[in-house]
Each structure stands twice: as C-alpha cells, then as structure tokens.
Write an enzyme that holds these catalytic residues in place. Structure first.
Site, PDB file in Angstrom:
ATOM      1  N   ARG A 111      63.242   0.762  36.707  1.00 50.56           N
ATOM      2  CA  ARG A 111      64.443   1.582  36.844  1.00 50.56           C
ATOM      3  C   ARG A 111      65.677   0.803  36.456  1.00 50.56           C
ATOM      4  NH1 ARG A 111      63.763   5.587  41.019  1.00 50.56           N
ATOM      5  NH2 ARG A 111      61.733   5.261  41.912  1.00 50.56           N
ATOM      6  N   SER A 118      60.203  -8.332  40.753  1.00 49.19           N
ATOM      7  CA  SER A 118      59.242  -8.452  41.853  1.00 49.19           C
ATOM      8  C   SER A 118      58.014  -9.260  41.483  1.00 49.19           C
ATOM      9  CB  SER A 118      58.846  -7.060  42.317  1.00 49.19           C
ATOM     10  OG  SER A 118      59.993  -6.306  42.532  1.00 49.19           O
ATOM     11  N   ASP A 138      61.672  -7.751  45.299  1.00 44.42           N
ATOM     12  CA  ASP A 138      61.810  -6.409  45.884  1.00 44.42           C
ATOM     13  C   ASP A 138      61.857  -6.432  47.415  1.00 44.42           C
ATOM     14  OD1 ASP A 138      59.164  -7.150  45.978  1.00 44.42           O
ATOM     15  OD2 ASP A 138      58.344  -5.234  45.264  1.00 44.42           O
TER      16      ASP A 138
END
Ligand code: BG6
Ligand code: GLC
Length: 820
Positions: free
Chosen positions: A501, A565, A619
């Site tokens: 994203r 992440s 994350d």
C-alpha cells in the site's frame, strides 16, 4: 488528467486480478523453499544411488564417470580443434593455448545448423555431416595441411571406459538418430573423418558439454569444480572423490562425474511435483517417460509447456474469451524465444500482445497480463528446480571436503541461462544453507515455549549474540510514542503484508485532533518480488508516482515513513539493513543493503519527485504506534497474519520454526498433512487419499477459519483444524506472555497494566484464535493485565506517526531530544 489516473488505477487492479487468477490456476507450479529443499534432498539421494555399483543399474541419474581427472593448471599449450554437437547448433572451434607466462587462449569458431534430417536421420549420415562441417571449417581457417588433435563435445549420455571412447546410452533432446545407440561414437566419427583424404585429425577426447564448460571456466578460475548447462537441455557435472566412485577402479584423487541430471525423476521420484501439463508434454515428446527433470527446465520444452497451459486456460474460458486458434492447437508454436520476449522487463507486455496476435488469439489487455504471468511462473519453476539440484551438488562437494563453508565456482553455459531476461536465481545459495540445519535449530530443552521464548529474548538482547540469536531482538530507534501534538501530511509505504500500500496520512493536533488516511493498494508481481533489487525498488517508486499523481500531490516534498516488514538491522531510525528476505520475497542484491538507501536511489533514478524518507519501521512497530496513538498504555505490537504465498512444510520434517507453527501462511498445510496421515491410517475418508488432498497448498488457512465455524458433518476434520489453530494461538500466546512478563519485571512492579496493539488476518478472522491467544497470555502471565487493541488502520498509519514523532523530536522539542 483524471482519465489518466483512472486508467492507471484500472490497470493496477486489472493486473492484480489476472495475477491472482493465474496464481490460483497454476498453484502446483509454484514451488516453495521447503519443496525445493526437499527436491535437493531427493537429488542427493539419487546421486548416491547412481554412484554405487550395486544400485547404479536401476538408478535414474546415471552419474557417468568422465575420465577427466584434473582441471587445467595453466601449463597446457598447443593448437587444438573441437567439434561440439548436441546444443542448439553444431559448433566447430579452433583453440590456441599458450603458456607464455600470461596463460591465454584464443578461440575461432563457426556454427552450423542441425536440421531434422541430421537429428532424426541415420547414424552414418550424422557422422558424415559432422566430418563435412569440420572439413569446411578447416578449409575456412586454412588448417587442412596441419595435423591437429580434436576434442569431441558430444552432449548426450555416454558410458565411457576411457577418455577417447564413449558408448551412447540414449538419445535425448531433439535427437533420435537411428543405429547409434549402444555404439562408440568416437570410432564412428573417426571413420567418417577418414573419408576426407585431405585432413588429418586425431580424436583425443570425448566430453560432455558440462565437462567442457567446467574445463573452459577452470582455465580462468582454478576454483571451478562444477559445470552446468541450461540450454536446449540441462545437465551438470562436478569433481567427485575417486573413493566414492565404485564404478571405476582406484581410490586416489578425484574424477569429473557427468550426472546426467536431466533424467532425475524418470523412476517416479518427482511424480508428486509433475503436473498434468508436464505429463502431456512428455507424452507428445520424442522420448516419453525419459528426461523428466529436463522437461521441466530446459529451453526445448518451456515454450511447449506454456502453450499447453494457455490451451487449457482458454478451453476453460479463462483466456481469449474461450476461443482457441488453430495455431494455439499446434505443437511447437510457442518457443522459448517467445517466452523470453514476453517476460522482458519493460517491453514484455507489448511483446506478449504481438506474439499472441501472431497466434491469431486476439488478446485483451487482461489476456496479455495473464499470459505474461504464466510465462513467469514456468520460468521461475525451471530456475528454481535447477537451483535445487545444483544446491545438492554443492552440498555434496562441501561435505566431501568436510567443510562448514565452502567457496567454489560453477561454470555455466547454455542459451537459456545466457539469454533469458532473468538469470538462474541465486536462491541456489540459500538452499544449501537451509539444508545444513543451523545448530540452534534443534533446541532440546524440555522447558515450556514461554520459558524458551524468555531465554531467547534475553539471549537476543546480548551484544555477543548478534548474528547468532534465533530471536533477533532488533532495535528500531523508535524512542518516543505519539503524544497528540503531531501534525502534518505524511506519506507511508506498507510493504511485506498481503498487499503493498501507499498511503497519505493527514494528522491534525489539538482540539481537532484526528488522523485521515487515503490509500491505494498495488500488486507486486512475482517476477518483481524475485527479480533484482533495482527492479523491486523501481517498481515501488513507480507505485508512489502513480499514487502521487492520483492524489494530485506530485510537487510536494512530503516526509515518508516506510513500513518494511522484514528483519532489518537498524543503526538509526532511517537506516535499515535487510538481514534476510522472508515470506516469498527474494529480490537479489538487497540482503545486507540499506533499504532506505535503495529507495532513495530509485527515487533519484526516476528523477521526477523528491521525498524525505524519515523512518523505516517493521509492521509490528507500526501497529504498536497506530494503537499507541489511541491508548498511551500500548507498548507492544503483534502481528498474527496470513501471507498470500503458500509455503508448505517439508514432509517428514521433524523441526518446524515458530512462525511455521503460528502464522496463517502455514496452518492450512499442517492440517493437510495431518489429514493425509489420518487417511493413511484408515481413520478418514475410508482410507482413500483424493488427488486434491495430495496437492500441496490446496488447503488454505482461510478454510481453517471457515471449517471451524461451519462444517458440521466432518467432526474429525474440524477437530484437526481446531488442534492446529489452538496450538498456533497457544504458542503465540506463550511468546507474548514472555514479552509482557519481561516488561513487568523491567518495571519492577507487582502488577502491570499494558496494551498490545494487534493486527493480522488470522487474529481478525479466525473464530477462536484471538480468544485462545488471550486466555493463554492470562494463564502464563497472571500478574499482567493485558488489553488487546485491534489496529483497524494497518501499520501504514503507524509508520506515518513514527515519521511525525521523529520530525517533532528532530525539530527541537527539548523535552524529547534526548530520546533520539
Ligand atoms: C554452448 C556450448 O555454448 O552451449 C555447448 O558450447 C552446449 O557445448 C550449449 O551444448 C548448450 O546451450 P544451447 O542453448 O545451445 O543448447
Ligand atoms: C541433455 C543430455 C546431456 C547434456 C544436456 C545439455 O540432458 O543428455 O548429456 O549435457 O542435455 O546439453
């Protein structure tokens, strides 16, 4: 302008849908690291079988002694001829080697075609043709008057008893010449050469192309002890200890073994990995049932494999509106050169359109994207399988030398390796590392997971444990939590979860305190995930550019937080060196590099906009910050998620890592393995294991969630699902209990109130996971009152908040400066 944005958005979405569609259709062709390690282990066993005298007759991988005992040492000199049959063309070479102190060699070559009359005619014609070509070559090079020694590269399996003799065991690839199998090819060539009165050459050595390649590379690099061909066919050779070759007398020194790995699987050893397409391709080939490994890898077959897949997809209505063309029905119409063209990084898509149009398929945009992805999956499987077998050879070499680590060189040749847009992936180097189980892998403590985790946490924090600890305990340089005074516009990237994203986060402080977010999801195609680092970061920057365009903010130089992440070693908040890829990412040249630098460089390369990259965060940290914005008690971030890629467990493996027992990515596969086991014991499905249950990855973790909540008729299956997910939740809980308990002791308090920010599909969607997790934490850390706060907004918001905090602290808020 708006139309452009819409179009860009539409295309990204379209790409995502097509890729998911193909991934689903071809899930059997996508091999996880665990499967590849298994392939490597199987190949190791095959090598042993081929090397031993009593098992060799029934071995599929023949491990042929080459009678080449040493690599060039630089003292060689003279003038030689070579003729090379078995690749895409016939090649004649003149080689001059001098040991004038500089050690150099010169090569002059001429190529000749090998038409069907030659490759599928009779033996006498074949050898006459080779002799004619050689005579022509000597003519052009003015060599006819010289008496020269000749090396004969003959790239087919031959049983040798000495260097200048070899009996053809079997034709492979596109050759099927009558009357040659079972005869000595050196004497046949010799006879044909004698017909040419005007030349005088002496055939001194017969070598396989792998051996020739190893020797060529060995001349420049003395460490070279493996030869590999990835071209029309595929094969490898390596230097084996004489004491392990029971087919040849003598125990001293080494000899090069031509593995003939193309035949790996001919005895059924790879049947579980071969798909219906592999079987169909094999049936239509010149040598059904033979060279099954080669048929999954080499350039002679990949085009046809793609054609068969496209044909089936079309018949099922997934492509070209269900309309099959005569060309698509014709064997051989798609060749390797087409596959490579379709996979080209930039022009790939337009090449695909052109090629499909030539095949009279009238492709839509969606069709082109899907077909391109089919090619990528087929090529990736080829490279991955090749890497797995190579890993087995490298491991064997290392074991033979009784070394822990080994440095070696592999000589490689072949059209596919040289011209395909993506080279054989260096996952090769990863597989042997995995095979050599890390010593800490077999923890033998009888202690509980919580105690184990606690010990690992302490160990990971120690300076001397760096690099060795299994639980890495990586400092993040996030030292301050949001206090509500942060404000401004921030960009955030969120890479490493199910989706990639790009976000724009607007934070307001004071009475109007709020966080507004706009985000867009982008696909990261498999070929980018596993391509080069430069391609991956260029793609990320391309997505950012699309997003900035879409939001109409291209000119603004915004601060950016990068949720990345994967395990990173940080030395400051905006520096993160990637320790190692996880979750299906494998882009080259990233491990050991600072990912922020890589992102900055990609932005510079694009030279279109500038961004101020302030923070790189995991994350879990992003999730903690997101929840910390709402609840100041939040000090822990937890992810219990599912990742799209499927990585089944290795069958019969005795050790499973923590993540594999707890994360959504693996649970479905554990259930499948247990169901197979119960079926084998006759406890389920009347002892009958269905075809689909045999398929790795068929059992997605989301089924686990669904079955546990709905399926009533199959009590056993439901019980298995419950047991697997309960174990996952309890293990996760045990780990978390260790973390909160550590916080309590650090603070020196009797009771601790603490909030854990949580995210991840497993936590959010599974019917019991979150409850069991919470109960376990309560049971194992009774002195901690833990509140679980679900992060609804994802860790991207957290990355923006971290950026905001870092900006606030950096801009001289005296109260917090010491934190940085
Ligand atoms: C050539 C070698 O470069 O590569 C040959 O000289 C070998 O010996 C060939 O057979 C394999 O590649 P391809 O693509 O021609 O099959
Ligand atoms: C085939 C041949 C083998 C050769 C390889 C590469 O597998 O059997 O001998 O080395 O192709 O050309």
């Amino acid at each position: 302008m708006f139309a452009v944005h819409l179009l860009a958005f539409h295309f990204t979405k379209l790409k995502e849908d097509q890729i998911t569609k193909v991934d689903r259709f071809l899930h059997q062709l996508r091999l996880s690291d665990d499967v590849l390690q298994d392939v490597a282990a199987r190949f190791q066993a095959e090598m042993l079988k081929g090397l031993a005298r009593d098992t060799n007759p029934t071995a599929a991988v023949k491990m042929l002694p080459s009678f080449v005992r040493s690599l060039p040492d630089g003292s060689e000199k003279g003038e030689f001829l070579a003729v090379d049959l078995g690749g895409s063309q016939l090649r004649a070479h003149q080689v001059r080697v001098s040991d004038d102190g500089k050690q150099s060699s010169q090569l002059e070559s001429k190529f000749y075609p090998t038409p069907k009359e030659v490759t599928q005619g009779n033996g006498a014609e074949l050898f006459d043709y080779i002799a004619d070509c050689l005579s022509d070559f000597m003519d052009t090079r003015n060599l006819k008057q010289k008496k020269l020694p000749l090396g004969f590269t003959f790239s087919f399996p031959c049983k040798q008893t000495k260097l200048d003799e070899g009996v053809l065991l079997e034709w492979t690839k596109h050759f099927r010449v009558r009357g040659v199998q079972g005869t000595d090819v050196v004497s046949s060539l010799h006879r044909a050469l004698q017909k040419h009165q005007d030349i005088d050459v002496d055939v001194l050595a017969l070598v396989n192309d792998t051996v020739g390649t190893m020797m060529t590379c060995g001349y420049d690099d003395p460490r070279c002890e493996v030869g590999l061909i990835i071209g029309t066919g595929t094969n490898a050779c390596y230097m084996e200890e004489m004491r392990h070759i029971s087919l040849v007398e003598g125990d001293e020194g080494r000899m090069c073994i031509n593995t003939e790995w193309g035949a790996f699987g001919d005895d059924g050893a790879l049947d579980d990995l071969r798909t219906e397409f592999d079987r169909e391709l094999d049936l239509g080939s010149l040598n059904p049932g033979k060279q099954l490994f080669e048929k999954m890898i080499s350039s002679l077959y990949l085009g046809e494999l793609v054609r068969l897949i496209l044909l089936k997809m079309t018949k099922e209505g997934l492509l070209f509106n269900g309309k099959v063309s005569a060309a698509l029905l014709t064997k051989g119409k798609i060749e390797m050169k087409h596959v490579s063209a379709m996979e080209k990084y930039k022009e790939g898509l337009s090449n695909t359109r052109e090629i499909l149009t030539e095949l009279k398929l009238f492709p839509s945009e969606e069709d082109c994207v899907a077909v391109q992805h089919v090619c990528t999956i087929v090529s990736f499987r080829s490279a991955n399988l090749c890497a797995a077998a190579l890993a087995a050879i490298l491991t064997r070499l290392r074991d033979n030398k009784k070394l822990l680590r080994m440095r070696t060189t592999v000589g490689i040749d072949g059209g596919l390796y040289k011209t395909h847009p993506r080279r054989l992936h260096p996952s090769t180097t990863r597989v042997p590392a995995g095979l050599a189980l890390s010593p800490r892998a077999q923890l033998q403590h009888p202690a509980s997971p919580k105690c184990l985790m606690r010990a690992e946490l302490e160990y990971g924090l120690k300076r001397e444990a760096q690099g060795q600890a299994t639980v890495k305990m990586l400092p993040t340089y996030v030292c301050g939590m949001p206090d509500g005074t942060e404000k401004g516009k921030f960009l955030a990237l969120d890479l490493g979860g199910t989706n990639f994203r790009v976000l724009l986060v607007k934070i307001k402080s004071g009475r109007r305190r709020s966080v507004q977010m706009y985000n867009k999801i982008f696909a990261i195609p498999l070929e980018i995930m596993q391509g080069t680092g430069e391609e991956l970061f260029d793609h990320i920057v391309q997505c950012i550019a699309d997003f900035l365009d879409y939001m109409g903010i291209k000119g603004a130089r915004l601060p950016l937080g990068f949720t990345f992440s994967f395990p990173c070693r940080q030395t400051s908040i905006d520096k993160g060196t990637l320790v190692g890829w996880t979750k299906g990412f494998k882009a080259t040249d990233c491990e050991g590099e600072d990912v922020v630098d890589m992102l900055r460089e990609a932005i510079r390369r694009r030279n279109e906009f500038d961004l101020d990259i302030v923070a790189v965060v995991n994350d879990t940290v992003g999730t903690m910050m997101t929840c910390g914005y709402e609840d100041p008690n939040c000090e822990i971030g937890l992810i219990a998620g599912t990742v799209v890629a499927k990585w089944p467990l290795r069958e019969g493996s005795t050790y499973v890592e923590y993540e594999k027992m707890t994360s959504g990515m693996y649970l479905g596969e554990i259930v499948r393995e247990i169901l197979i086991d119960l079926t084998k014991q006759g406890l389920l499905f009347r002892g009958h294991i269905s075809e689909s249950l045999r398929k790795r990855g068929i059992f997605e973790t989301k089924f686990l969630s669904q079955i546990e909540s709905t399926c009533e008729d199959s009590i056993i299956v439901k019980e298995v699902c419950a047991a697997v997910s309960t174990r996952a939740a309890r293990l996760c809980g045990a780990g978390l209990a260790a973390v909160v308990e550590k916080r309590r002791q650090n603070r020196g308090v009797e009771r601790l109130q603490i909030t854990v920010g949580v995210d991840g599909t497993l936590y959010k969607l599974h019917p019991h996971f979150s409850r069991i997790l919470q109960e376990t934490v309560k049971e194992l850390a009774p002195q901690c009152d833990v509140t679980f706060m679900l992060s609804e907004d994802g860790s991207g918001k957290g990355a923006a908040l971290i950026t905001a905090v870092a900006k606030r602290l950096h801009n001289g808020d005296p109260e917090h400066l010491s934190d940085l």
